[in-house]
Design a protein around this motif. Structure first.
Motif, short mmCIF file in Angstrom:
data_model
loop_
_atom_site.label_atom_id
_atom_site.label_comp_id
_atom_site.label_asym_id
_atom_site.label_seq_id
_atom_site.Cartn_x
_atom_site.Cartn_y
_atom_site.Cartn_z
N UNK A 273 33.52 40.59 0.91
CA UNK A 273 33.16 40.25 -0.46
C UNK A 273 32.79 38.77 -0.49
N UNK A 274 31.58 38.47 -0.93
CA UNK A 274 31.11 37.08 -0.86
C UNK A 274 30.96 36.43 -2.23
N UNK A 275 31.15 37.23 -3.31
CA UNK A 275 30.95 36.63 -4.64
C UNK A 275 31.75 37.39 -5.68
N UNK A 276 32.25 36.65 -6.68
CA UNK A 276 32.95 37.25 -7.80
C UNK A 276 32.52 36.54 -9.07
N UNK A 277 32.41 37.29 -10.14
CA UNK A 277 32.07 36.72 -11.44
C UNK A 277 32.97 37.31 -12.51
N UNK A 278 32.83 36.80 -13.70
CA UNK A 278 33.62 37.25 -14.84
C UNK A 278 32.69 37.97 -15.81
N UNK A 279 32.93 39.25 -16.00
CA UNK A 279 32.09 40.01 -16.93
C UNK A 279 32.37 39.56 -18.36
N UNK A 280 31.32 39.32 -19.15
CA UNK A 280 31.51 38.85 -20.52
C UNK A 280 30.96 39.82 -21.55
N UNK A 281 30.47 40.98 -21.11
CA UNK A 281 29.97 41.98 -22.03
C UNK A 281 28.46 42.03 -22.08
N UNK A 282 27.96 43.16 -22.61
CA UNK A 282 26.52 43.35 -22.81
C UNK A 282 25.73 43.19 -21.53
N UNK A 283 26.33 43.58 -20.38
CA UNK A 283 25.62 43.50 -19.11
C UNK A 283 25.47 42.11 -18.55
N UNK A 284 26.29 41.16 -19.01
CA UNK A 284 26.20 39.77 -18.57
C UNK A 284 27.48 39.33 -17.88
N UNK A 285 27.33 38.39 -16.94
CA UNK A 285 28.49 37.80 -16.27
C UNK A 285 28.41 36.28 -16.39
#
Length: 319
Positions: A273-285
């Protein structure tokens, strides 16, 4: 001069009253009457526009007035002073030509009267100040609540009481809709309060540089997992430090399950796993992408991405 009969005048007045009541009812159905503590997370537009500190204050203050949606407070803050970012006279000191001051543009006498009846909770100035965002936003909440917003009874009337102009009410309601409509139609699962706190923190880091191994402003910026770790730390939850460790910490959401704002989203393969993000809704991170790319909002999926799945952080901190 054309003279109208008494009966016609009465009919027209009744029609105006019915129209006003219908408008008020629609507004209350959309922006009031629910539990403001769980009235829905911000849209991507709200996250991109509202400073994290202000967003948290709008959401927290709204819970003190049952039925008042946080987006109404945020819309007023946007229209009055762009969430305190305006440099016009009266925003940070002094007053404007009408005598108003502070991020929510209170007359001093009105502010003093409201806080005398409804002292803001700890966290602001001593004594309360209309220039302090905490005090001003809580005072605005109390004023709206007293003016009809409680239990969603008359949100339109409450905003009109704040500024006696129909055009102003229209602007506030339109702005409030922008701050919540994308999320409402996204099909996402609801966010926990802790997840929303994490998002609020991360939103406040937008624009900071990407720094390998960075844990925050003290390091000059973030790397991807440094951002997610710091975001949840702000909500009182400790995560493993690296993207791989966060991925390995618990079961993934099943394929096809709706994401919720605050979910951790991963890219790569299960063993790399090389990347992680935070989902904020509506298909966006919200994420720290790579060297030369600051903390920013992006799409959950893009052409050629190697999306590996998502995990949800429980309120007790478990993945």
């Amino acid at each position: 001069m054309l003279k109208l009969s008494t009966a016609l005048i009465g009919f027209m007045f009744g029609l105006i009253v019915l129209v006003a009541a219908a408008v008020s009812g629609v507004v209350s159905a959309v922006f009031g009457g629910g539990d403001s503590a769980t009235s829905g997370p911000p849209s991507q537009a709200a996250l991109a526009d509202i400073p994290g500190k202000y967003l948290t204050l709008y959401q927290q203050a709204a819970t003190t007035c049952p039925g008042l949606d946080w987006s109404i407070l945020a819309a007023i803050g946007k229209i009055e002073t762009d969430h305190g970012r305006s440099n016009l006279p009266g925003v940070h000191s002094g007053s404007n030509s009408a005598g108003a001051g502070g991020p929510m543009q209170f007359l001093q006498a009105s502010f003093d009267s409201v806080v005398a009846r409804h002292p803001p909770p700890p966290g602001g100035s001593t004594p309360p100040s209309r220039y302090n965002p905490h005090d001003a936003i809580y005072a605005a909440t109390a004023y709206l609540c007293e003016s009809g917003a409680r239990n969603g009874a008359d949100v339109y009337g409450a905003v009109y009481a704040y500024n006696h102009a129909d055009w102003y009410v229209s602007q506030v309601l339109n702005q409030a809709a922008k701050y919540k409509q994308a999320q409402a139609n996204s099909g996402d699962a609801p966010a926990s309060p802790q997840a929303q706190q994490a998002i609020n923190y991360a939103q406040g880091q937008l624009g900071l540089p990407y720094v390998w191994g960075g844990n925050g402003p003290q390091d000059g910026g973030f790397d991807c997992s440094g951002l997610t770790t710091a975001a949840y730390q702000a909500a009182g939850i400790t995560l493993p430090r690296t993207a791989q460790e966060q991925y390995d910490a618990g079961p993934r959401l099943s394929s096809g399950a709706p994401l919720a704002p605050g979910d951790l989203v991963f890219y790569g393969t299960p063993s790399n796993v090389h990347h992680v993000g935070l989902y904020i809704g509506a298909g966006k991170i919200l994420h720290a992408p790579d060297y030369g790319q600051p903390v920013q909002i992006g799409n959950l999926h893009w052409h050629g991405d190697d999306y590996a799945g998502a995990r949800r952080v429980a309120p007790n901190g478990e993945l």
